[in-house]
Write a protein that holds these residues in place. Structure first.
Motif, PDB file in Angstrom:
ATOM      1  N   SER A  77      -2.146   4.703   3.584  1.00 27.47           N
ATOM      2  CA  SER A  77      -2.395   3.663   4.584  1.00 27.47           C
ATOM      3  C   SER A  77      -2.281   2.277   3.969  1.00 27.47           C
ATOM      4  CB  SER A  77      -3.787   3.837   5.196  1.00 27.47           C
ATOM      5  OG  SER A  77      -3.868   5.049   5.906  1.00 27.47           O
ATOM      6  N   GLU A 107     -11.508  -2.328   2.364  1.00 27.24           N
ATOM      7  CA  GLU A 107     -10.605  -2.005   1.253  1.00 27.24           C
ATOM      8  C   GLU A 107     -11.027  -0.747   0.498  1.00 27.24           C
ATOM      9  OE1 GLU A 107     -13.790  -4.591  -0.612  1.00 27.24           O
ATOM     10  OE2 GLU A 107     -12.716  -4.447   1.299  1.00 27.24           O
ATOM     11  N   TYR A 110      -8.824   2.376   0.685  1.00 28.94           N
ATOM     12  CA  TYR A 110      -7.418   2.275   0.300  1.00 28.94           C
ATOM     13  C   TYR A 110      -7.251   2.581  -1.184  1.00 28.94           C
ATOM     14  CZ  TYR A 110      -6.612   0.366   4.904  1.00 28.94           C
ATOM     15  OH  TYR A 110      -6.527   0.216   6.269  1.00 28.94           O
TER      16      TYR A 110
END
Length: 405
Positions: A77, A107, A110
């Motif tokens: 992603s 964040e 990720y």
């Protein structure tokens, strides 16, 4: 027309089936490791080009099969993946974009914002899965099918050969090679094949005595029914076994796993030995193969499996055993290749992570960019070299020369 269909069924289909299995497992290694660490992903793809099949699961991951089954990938992603490491400025810019779009703390889902050790494991997950696949296949084969062990009995010694000079005699039973106990003649052949120019120590049983012998293999060019023209070490021995010496062994579950690990390790050791001998100038690189060589090998194995027994059930059984064994060997090769420290490969990414661990910061973006360019050039050169080898083994240049002569 029928001939073309036969060639496709013999060479292309087995190759694509085996390659798809190995690539799928490799990508699953990345995918499952990333999911275990809570990394958001957008797509799991096998093959490239237009989608033949796609479905989105409850986690928002699109599972996709492309029409060209020559690879695969996991798309993380935010357009992040395991193929690079943004520098400090790049990471901060990404963090601000993610926070602005999804809120504070976004964040953390990720890849690049995961702890370094987790990112490294995500990258290593692919090659690790390849090794696990090989061990799994070998374990099944050793436990369900078993293996035929043929002791290395010397049936003939070629006159004037290194074996004759070393003192081998007909009837000798080879028990150790370079100090290692061996139980099958194939182990002797493997060591000798990769030892041209290097002395090899043998222990043989001769009557009731153990005799130590040393022979230095000579390099010879031969034609193998699977690999084509190969350059290997030989000492001039014909090995065999008497009927009473041949044993069929089927291992229990635990022992089969151990044998699977040992067989996988033996393939890795052979690969490392070969590459090491290339760098030291003791071996040529003509054994490197690319997709053409792999397809040729899969076709030759398919033909051999079909020819072994014409009964339909036997053909299916032989094909299954042959192609799964080939998949295990190819899986080890792909796992090893991806661990090479070349940028764009998993090993190159791990190299960048190692730098980050030591320097406490990601490598500068310009250095990474240069590394990727060099890595792509090296990979392209390796593929061209392997393809050149494959074309030579297929005698294409000789064929073309005959057309114009």
């Amino acid at each position: 027309m029928l001939g073309a269909i036969s060639q496709i069924l013999t060479y292309v289909v087995p190759f694509l089936l085996v390659l798809t299995l190995v690539v799928t497992v490799h990508e699953l290694g990345h995918f499952l490791t990333a999911r275990a660490f809570g990394v958001k992903m957008d797509r799991f793809a096998i093959g490239f080009g237009r989608a033949l099949f796609k479905r989105t699961d409850k986690h928002g991951v699109e599972w996709r099969v492309g029409w060209l089954p020559l690879g695969g990938y996991v798309k993380f992603s935010g357009d992040l993946d395991a193929t690079g490491v943004p520098d400090r400025a790049g990471l901060e810019a990404m963090r601000k974009q993610l926070v602005a779009a999804h809120g504070p703390g976004a964040e953390r889902d990720y890849l690049y914002f995961k702890p370094l050790w987790q990112r490294a494991l995500v990258v290593a997950g692919g090659p690790f899965a390849n090794f696990v696949l090989a061990i799994f296949i070998f374990t099944l084969l050793f436990s369900l099918v078993g293996v035929e062990l043929r002791p290395a009995r010397v049936m003939q010694v070629q006159a004037g050969s290194p074996a004759a000079a070393a003192g081998f005699q007909q009837g000798d039973l080879i028990t150790h090679v370079n100090g290692k106990l061996i139980s099958d003649g194939g182990e002797v052949t493997r060591v000798v094949a990769l030892s041209s120019g290097d002395p090899v120590r043998f222990t043989v049983e001769r009557g009731d005595r153990a005799v130590e012998l040393t022979a230095t293999p000579e390099r010879r060019v031969e034609t193998d029914r699977i690999a084509g023209r190969v350059s290997v070490g030989r000492i001039g021995l014909a090995l065999g076994s008497t009927r009473d010496e041949i044993r069929h062994v089927r291992y229990g579950p635990v022992a089969a796993v151990g044998q699977g690990v040992r067989e996988t390790g033996a393939i890795l050791n052979t690969t490392l030995t070969y590459i090491g001998r290339i760098f030291t100038g003791r071996e040529s690189g003509d054994q490197f193969s690319g997709p053409l060589g792999i397809a040729k090998a899969s076709g030759a194995l398919t033909n051999a499996a079909v020819a072994a027994n014409p009964e339909p059930w036997a053909i299916v059984r032989n094909l299954l055993l042959t192609l799964t064994s080939f998949a295990a060997i190819l899986s080890v090769g792909i796992g090893f290749l991806n661990l090479m420290p070349i940028p764009v490969l998993d090993g190159g990414h791990l190299l960048f992570y190692a730098y980050e661990a030591v320097a406490r910061r990601p490598m500068a973006a310009r250095v990474q960019e240069a590394g990727y360019r060099v890595g792509l050039a090296l990979l392209a050169g390796l593929m061209l070299f392997a393809t050149w080898n494959d074309l030579q083994k297929l005698n294409l240049f000789k064929f073309l020369g005959g057309l114009v002569s």
